[in-house]
Design a protein around this motif. Structure first.
Motif, PDB file in Angstrom:
ATOM      1  N   GLY A 244      -2.873   0.600 -22.350  1.00 20.20           N
ATOM      2  CA  GLY A 244      -2.211   0.062 -21.177  1.00 20.20           C
ATOM      3  C   GLY A 244      -0.939   0.821 -20.833  1.00 20.20           C
ATOM      4  O   GLY A 244      -0.630   1.035 -19.658  1.00 20.20           O
ATOM      5  N   GLN A 245      -0.198   1.257 -21.856  1.00 20.28           N
ATOM      6  CA  GLN A 245       1.004   2.053 -21.607  1.00 20.28           C
ATOM      7  C   GLN A 245       0.661   3.393 -20.962  1.00 20.28           C
ATOM      8  O   GLN A 245       1.331   3.846 -20.039  1.00 20.28           O
ATOM      9  CB  GLN A 245       1.750   2.267 -22.917  1.00 20.28           C
ATOM     10  N   ARG A 246      -0.397   4.003 -21.476  1.00 21.88           N
ATOM     11  CA  ARG A 246      -0.832   5.279 -20.888  1.00 21.88           C
ATOM     12  C   ARG A 246      -1.265   5.088 -19.438  1.00 21.88           C
ATOM     13  O   ARG A 246      -0.915   5.889 -18.565  1.00 21.88           O
ATOM     14  CB  ARG A 246      -1.978   5.853 -21.707  1.00 21.88           C
ATOM     15  N   LEU A 247      -2.009   4.015 -19.179  1.00 30.32           N
ATOM     16  CA  LEU A 247      -2.459   3.738 -17.814  1.00 30.32           C
ATOM     17  C   LEU A 247      -1.272   3.483 -16.899  1.00 30.32           C
ATOM     18  O   LEU A 247      -1.210   3.997 -15.776  1.00 30.32           O
ATOM     19  CB  LEU A 247      -3.398   2.533 -17.823  1.00 30.32           C
ATOM     20  N   GLU A 248      -0.299   2.731 -17.363  1.00 31.12           N
ATOM     21  CA  GLU A 248       0.882   2.435 -16.553  1.00 31.12           C
ATOM     22  C   GLU A 248       1.643   3.707 -16.212  1.00 31.12           C
ATOM     23  O   GLU A 248       2.131   3.884 -15.092  1.00 31.12           O
ATOM     24  CB  GLU A 248       1.781   1.454 -17.304  1.00 31.12           C
ATOM     25  N   THR A 249       1.746   4.611 -17.196  1.00 33.30           N
ATOM     26  CA  THR A 249       2.427   5.885 -16.960  1.00 33.30           C
ATOM     27  C   THR A 249       1.720   6.701 -15.877  1.00 33.30           C
ATOM     28  O   THR A 249       2.356   7.270 -14.978  1.00 33.30           O
ATOM     29  CB  THR A 249       2.493   6.704 -18.263  1.00 33.30           C
ATOM     30  N   GLU A 250       0.381   6.771 -15.952  1.00 35.33           N
ATOM     31  CA  GLU A 250      -0.386   7.541 -14.968  1.00 35.33           C
ATOM     32  C   GLU A 250      -0.278   6.917 -13.584  1.00 35.33           C
ATOM     33  O   GLU A 250      -0.131   7.633 -12.586  1.00 35.33           O
ATOM     34  CB  GLU A 250      -1.854   7.639 -15.401  1.00 35.33           C
ATOM     35  N   VAL A 251      -0.364   5.603 -13.485  1.00 35.76           N
ATOM     36  CA  VAL A 251      -0.254   4.935 -12.186  1.00 35.76           C
ATOM     37  C   VAL A 251       1.119   5.157 -11.579  1.00 35.76           C
ATOM     38  O   VAL A 251       1.272   5.449 -10.396  1.00 35.76           O
ATOM     39  CB  VAL A 251      -0.557   3.432 -12.327  1.00 35.76           C
TER      40      VAL A 251
ATOM     41  N   PHE B 157     -14.961  -0.921  -3.604  1.00 35.72           N
ATOM     42  CA  PHE B 157     -14.113   0.043  -4.316  1.00 35.72           C
ATOM     43  C   PHE B 157     -12.687  -0.019  -3.783  1.00 35.72           C
ATOM     44  O   PHE B 157     -11.708   0.096  -4.538  1.00 35.72           O
ATOM     45  CB  PHE B 157     -14.691   1.445  -4.144  1.00 35.72           C
ATOM     46  N   LEU B 158     -12.555  -0.190  -2.483  1.00 37.31           N
ATOM     47  CA  LEU B 158     -11.240  -0.257  -1.856  1.00 37.31           C
ATOM     48  C   LEU B 158     -10.431  -1.427  -2.416  1.00 37.31           C
ATOM     49  O   LEU B 158      -9.237  -1.286  -2.733  1.00 37.31           O
ATOM     50  CB  LEU B 158     -11.413  -0.404  -0.342  1.00 37.31           C
ATOM     51  N   GLU B 159     -11.066  -2.565  -2.579  1.00 35.93           N
ATOM     52  CA  GLU B 159     -10.356  -3.754  -3.054  1.00 35.93           C
ATOM     53  C   GLU B 159     -10.109  -3.703  -4.562  1.00 35.93           C
ATOM     54  O   GLU B 159      -9.051  -4.108  -5.040  1.00 35.93           O
ATOM     55  CB  GLU B 159     -11.154  -5.010  -2.700  1.00 35.93           C
ATOM     56  N   ARG B 160     -11.083  -3.191  -5.316  1.00 30.32           N
ATOM     57  CA  ARG B 160     -10.963  -3.234  -6.776  1.00 30.32           C
ATOM     58  C   ARG B 160     -10.070  -2.135  -7.331  1.00 30.32           C
ATOM     59  O   ARG B 160      -9.343  -2.347  -8.292  1.00 30.32           O
ATOM     60  CB  ARG B 160     -12.354  -3.102  -7.434  1.00 30.32           C
ATOM     61  N   ARG B 161     -10.117  -0.950  -6.735  1.00 33.44           N
ATOM     62  CA  ARG B 161      -9.431   0.204  -7.344  1.00 33.44           C
ATOM     63  C   ARG B 161      -8.257   0.729  -6.519  1.00 33.44           C
ATOM     64  O   ARG B 161      -7.168   0.949  -7.042  1.00 33.44           O
ATOM     65  CB  ARG B 161     -10.447   1.341  -7.547  1.00 33.44           C
ATOM     66  N   ILE B 162      -8.493   0.967  -5.238  1.00 26.26           N
ATOM     67  CA  ILE B 162      -7.466   1.611  -4.414  1.00 26.26           C
ATOM     68  C   ILE B 162      -6.220   0.734  -4.292  1.00 26.26           C
ATOM     69  O   ILE B 162      -5.086   1.235  -4.337  1.00 26.26           O
ATOM     70  CB  ILE B 162      -8.035   1.958  -3.028  1.00 26.26           C
ATOM     71  N   ARG B 163      -6.415  -0.570  -4.149  1.00 25.05           N
ATOM     72  CA  ARG B 163      -5.264  -1.445  -3.973  1.00 25.05           C
ATOM     73  C   ARG B 163      -4.308  -1.363  -5.155  1.00 25.05           C
ATOM     74  O   ARG B 163      -3.083  -1.437  -4.997  1.00 25.05           O
ATOM     75  CB  ARG B 163      -5.736  -2.890  -3.775  1.00 25.05           C
ATOM     76  N   ARG B 164      -4.842  -1.203  -6.382  1.00 24.93           N
ATOM     77  CA  ARG B 164      -3.987  -1.172  -7.574  1.00 24.93           C
ATOM     78  C   ARG B 164      -3.079   0.058  -7.587  1.00 24.93           C
ATOM     79  O   ARG B 164      -2.001   0.035  -8.172  1.00 24.93           O
ATOM     80  CB  ARG B 164      -4.859  -1.153  -8.823  1.00 24.93           C
ATOM     81  N   ILE B 165      -3.528   1.131  -6.963  1.00 27.75           N
ATOM     82  CA  ILE B 165      -2.762   2.381  -7.015  1.00 27.75           C
ATOM     83  C   ILE B 165      -1.886   2.542  -5.780  1.00 27.75           C
ATOM     84  O   ILE B 165      -0.697   2.858  -5.876  1.00 27.75           O
ATOM     85  CB  ILE B 165      -3.724   3.586  -7.138  1.00 27.75           C
ATOM     86  N   HIS B 166      -2.444   2.319  -4.603  1.00 27.75           N
ATOM     87  CA  HIS B 166      -1.727   2.622  -3.359  1.00 27.75           C
ATOM     88  C   HIS B 166      -0.958   1.433  -2.806  1.00 27.75           C
ATOM     89  O   HIS B 166      -0.121   1.610  -1.913  1.00 27.75           O
ATOM     90  CB  HIS B 166      -2.718   3.120  -2.294  1.00 27.75           C
ATOM     91  N   GLY B 167      -1.243   0.246  -3.297  1.00 39.15           N
ATOM     92  CA  GLY B 167      -0.518  -0.909  -2.790  1.00 39.15           C
ATOM     93  C   GLY B 167      -1.161  -1.502  -1.544  1.00 39.15           C
ATOM     94  O   GLY B 167      -2.106  -0.955  -0.970  1.00 39.15           O
ATOM     95  N   ARG B 168      -0.593  -2.629  -1.106  1.00 40.79           N
ATOM     96  CA  ARG B 168      -1.199  -3.372  -0.009  1.00 40.79           C
ATOM     97  C   ARG B 168      -1.115  -2.628   1.318  1.00 40.79           C
ATOM     98  O   ARG B 168      -2.066  -2.604   2.098  1.00 40.79           O
ATOM     99  CB  ARG B 168      -0.506  -4.747   0.117  1.00 40.79           C
ATOM    100  N   ARG B 169       0.060  -2.010   1.606  1.00 33.35           N
ATOM    101  CA  ARG B 169       0.261  -1.418   2.930  1.00 33.35           C
ATOM    102  C   ARG B 169      -0.726  -0.277   3.186  1.00 33.35           C
ATOM    103  O   ARG B 169      -1.410  -0.243   4.220  1.00 33.35           O
ATOM    104  CB  ARG B 169       1.699  -0.893   3.055  1.00 33.35           C
ATOM    105  N   VAL B 170      -0.815   0.651   2.258  1.00 29.81           N
ATOM    106  CA  VAL B 170      -1.749   1.777   2.432  1.00 29.81           C
ATOM    107  C   VAL B 170      -3.195   1.286   2.417  1.00 29.81           C
ATOM    108  O   VAL B 170      -4.035   1.761   3.186  1.00 29.81           O
ATOM    109  CB  VAL B 170      -1.519   2.837   1.334  1.00 29.81           C
TER     110      VAL B 170
END
Length: 833
Positions: free
Chosen positions: A469-476, A596-609
């Motif tokens: 989880g720490q590694r994932l948080e760093t990459e995000v 895919f947009l809801e499950r993955r993209i939202r976690r990285i780019h946030g709600r606005r994008v």
């Protein structure tokens, strides 16, 4: 030669081939260069051992190597068809059509320019006959892409660059060999000189005859493969026979170009076989051809290199000056094409722009190889060619080939890096970080599911989960906090990530058989164009490319013309059925994109994008739904049958998976498993047949759906159907020009148009009318009308419309309402008299 020695030599060459690839990777030089160097070393060593008095132990081996039956015909009839055929099978031919102008320029125009530039330059400084110099120019004008493309792939160079070079090399062999056949007739002693006018007439016949021969034999082979469906090895065997028989028949029986015949046969199989063969058969066939081409490409290089010491025997110091002249002339010819002719074509909008770094890479990547050596060998083997010409051609062609392999080959990788073609742009680098973050999220979810079922120590699982989880948080965080990425670039990154995921969804559906290979290839082609447009133009390019995927193409317009004018229904039926399936496939895949947009993209780019991306995908889905609704409106029965077939395909895939799991678990035996799979295959083959579509009733169905014709009696409705003409228009196409004469009225069956008049604009949709006001007022068009999505129109001429509007109250009211919305009063004009 003794069969034992031949077998030993061939087996030893395969050992050399196997060791050459890791050596080339370790030294970071092209694989073909290593093969050429090893071939030269073997040839020199064999000559040394045969001539030295130090030992006689190696004499039999040296004699076997030097006496190995290497002739020009071996290269032309065995190795060349193999390489050409496999190259066409592995190419994305539809993507190459985007760059067909630069490819043809490099493959044909550049060959002629190089031939005459080298020929006349050499004739000016040597005592050779001009025609012999032109012969040499034709020999060295053909390029070999194997080394160049392998370097491009190893350093992730732009795909477009590799496509252009592959397309050039695929076609320039034919032009070079055709010129070679012309000029060698002039240098042969005792043979009548061919007349130039005969050659000009013969050249098109070589091309057309070769193309027809290749197409006919490929279609015949495909028909034969379909007869033996289920026997993959037999189908592969027929495919192996195809290029060799095609080359021989074209050259010896038809008198056409064997190269063109093989290329066309490969293209035909590439375009047609995926839709006719099973996915397993097509995959196995291409895998076998990949191995054959690897062996052929390696053997042709190493065998040709064995001949280099022989071809260079008797070289003199003056020959090095002539080799330098050939090098300078060949480079000058290529510079003229790349930096003079191609930019001119781009300037006059004939050719897409080829960027300057690409042109530098193509210039230095114009390496020569085995085909050049094979043609030179054919000259040295021809006893009707003068000895001086044989010697000069052999030495100069070999010297020039060695220069391209030994000088250009090892320096090409650093040269490309110097051009910056191996570097990722800031957007691509950020995209790679996004991909890593998304991938790690998937890995974490899969690891949680997997470890939960193994009853491992909870403390260990928790500890590893914390570290991961720490590694994932760093990459995000790294993906989110890039300061040099603007907001618009973040949207572009999100669109590229969506397109990459869409590609994976298509491949997954193809593996599951819910999409046929033909539909999957079309989808992958559209995604490639989507990605390139997004990279260059961002969200605007994404939407434009998305709209092009649903537009009526050239084939559709041609088929519609044949149906409307000549009553030929079959072409339109096929194109419409294919378009229907393509649109359904797009709708299917877009559902996966939303998830895919809801499950993955939202976690990285946030709600606005994510909201912006969803809006763009919504617009794309709207394009697809509008086009699909129009077809479903016209052909409801066909739409239902296509959806039923899709469900049956999924059911068969699930049934096959269940049988496989039962066999793996030992619940059923091998014999029953084989019977069950054969039953599934038979059902699947039946489902692969596309349902028939009836084009004839399309106007009737459309007219019944339009409210304006609700009160027309059945007899007049049938007459109306015959009077209406169907017109398909693409998004952006102008339907009516301002100030044009008014002769027709348009009913929108599906889609939408935008009407602009007096600085104001209106959007009209399905069931609405336009063009009626000016027609009734007998005025010129006051408005311009443009389609905003792919649209199907029903067109009625003036006389029939005037009669109909008098008889139909519903149509009269619709005309008055539509005109009133546009600020035109027609009520008095339409009052019953």
């Amino acid at each position: 030669m003794d069969i034992v020695l031949v077998t030993t030599v061939v087996a030893s060459l395969f050992v050399v081939i196997g060791l050459a690839e890791p050596v080339a990777a370790r030294l970071q030089i092209p694989y073909s260069v290593v093969l050429a160097v090893l071939g030269i070393i073997i040839g020199v060593a064999a000559t040394f051992f045969l001539q030295t008095d130090l030992t006689e132990v190696m004499n039999p081996v040296a004699e076997a190597i030097l006496g190995f039956p290497i002739r020009a015909n071996v290269f032309l009839y065995i190795f060349l068809p193999t390489l050409l055929f496999q190259a066409t099978l592995g190419m994305n031919l539809r993507r190459m059509l985007d760059d067909w102008v630069p490819i043809l320029v490099l493959a044909i125009v550049a060959v002629f320019v190089a031939t005459f530039t080298v020929g006349f330059a050499l004739a000016a400084v040597s005592s050779l006959p001009t025609v012999a110099c032109l012969l040499l120019g034709a020999i060295i004008s053909t390029t070999d892409p194997s080394a160049v493309v392998s370097i491009f792939r190893s350093i992730a160079a732009p795909q477009r660059l590799a496509r252009i070079i592959e397309g050039e090399s695929l076609l320039n062999d034919a032009a070079a060999i055709a010129l070679f056949g012309l000029f060698i007739g002039f240098v042969m002693v005792g043979a009548p000189d061919p007349r130039p006018q005969d050659a000009l007439v013969q050249f098109p016949l070589l091309l057309v005859g070769g193309a027809v021969t290749g197409w006919v034999l490929a279609r015949s082979s495909l028909w034969l493969m379909n007869l033996i469906e289920g026997f993959e090895l037999a189908q592969i065997s027929i495919s192996i026979a195809l290029p060799y028989l095609t080359y021989v028949i074209a050259e010896q029986s038809v008198g056409a170009s064997g190269v063109i015949a093989v290329v066309v046969s490969g293209i035909t199989l590439n375009l047609s076989a995926p839709g006719r063969l099973t996915p397993q058969a097509w995959t196995s066939l291409t895998d076998v051809w990949d191995v054959l081409a690897h062996w052929a490409g390696a053997l042709i290089f190493i065998l040709a290199a064995l001949l280099i010491p022989k071809l260079l025997s008797g070289v003199q110091w003056t020959d090095f000056v002539l080799i330098l002249v050939v090098i300078v002339a060949a480079v000058a010819a290529r510079v003229f094409i790349l930096f003079g002719f191609l930019p001119f074509l781009s300037l006059v909008r004939v050719s897409p722009l080829v960027e300057r770094p690409f042109r530098y890479a193509i210039l230095w990547g114009g390496m020569r190889g085995a085909v050049t050596l094979a043609l030179a060998l054919a000259v040295t083997e021809n006893n009707q060619v003068a000895a001086e010409t044989q010697r000069a051609v052999g030495i100069l062609a070999t010297g020039f080939t060695l220069f391209t392999l030994i000088v250009q080959g090892p320096t090409l990788r650093p040269f490309i890096r110097r051009l910056g073609l191996d570097k990722l742009s800031s957007v691509d680098e950020a995209l790679s970080r996004q991909v890593v973050a998304v991938s790690l999220q998937t890995v974490r979810e899969d690891v949680e599911k997997t470890t939960a079922s193994y009853e491992l120590n909870p403390e260990i699982i928790r500890s590893e989960a914390v570290q991961f989880g720490q590694r994932l948080e760093t990459e995000v965080r790294s993906a989110e906090e890039r300061k040099d990425i603007l907001d618009r670039d973040r949207v572009t990154l999100g669109l590229l990530a969506l397109a990459g995921a869409e590609r994976n969804f298509v491949l997954s559906h193809m593996r599951d058989r819910s999409l046929s290979i033909r539909l999957a290839e079309k989808a992958l082609l559209d995604i490639d164009r989507l990605i390139e447009a997004t990279r260059s133009q961002g969200r605007t390019g994404y939407l434009r490319a998305a709209r092009r995927t649903v537009d009526y193409g050239r084939l559709f317009r041609i088929a519609a013309f044949l149906n409307n004018k000549l009553r030929l229904q079959t072409p339109l039926a096929r194109v419409t059925a294919h378009r229907f399936e393509v649109l359904l496939a797009q709708r299917l895949v877009l559902r996966d994109v939303y998830r895919f947009l809801e499950r993955r993209i939202r976690r990285i780019h946030g709600r606005r994008v994510t909201d912006i991306l969803r809006e763009l995908v919504d617009r794309r889905a709207e394009y697809v739904d509008t086009a699909l609704d129009g077809l479903q409106l016209q052909y409801p029965g066909f739409a239902e049958e296509v959806q039923r077939r899709f469900i049956r395909r999924i059911a068969l895939r699930l049934e096959e998976r269940e049988y496989t799991e039962m066999f793996d678990e030992g619940l059923i035996g091998a014999e029953l498993y084989s019977v069950l799979l054969n039953d599934v295959s038979a059902k699947r083959a039946k489902e692969e047949e596309r349902p028939r579509i009836d084009i004839a009733p399309r106007a009737t169905e459309l007219v019944k759906q339009l409210p304006v014709f609700s009160d027309v009696d059945p007899a007049r409705l049938r007459k109306l159907v015959r009077a209406l003409k169907t017109r398909y228009v693409e998004a952006g196409e102008v339907v009516i020009q301002k100030n044009a004469p008014a002769r027709s009225v348009y009913f929108i069956a599906s889609g939408a148009v935008e009407l602009e008049m007096g600085g104001q604009s209106w959007r009209l949709g399905r069931g609405e009318i336009f063009g009626q006001a000016e027609l009734l007022l007998r005025q010129k068009r006051r408005a311009s009308v443009q389609a905003i999505v792919p649209t199907t129109l029903l067109v009625l001429d003036e006389e029939k419309f005037r009669r109909l509007v008098k008889r139909s109250k519903a149509l009269r009211e619709a005309v008055l309402s539509s005109a009133a919305n546009q600020g035109v009063e027609l009520e008095k004009l339409l009052e019953p008299k």
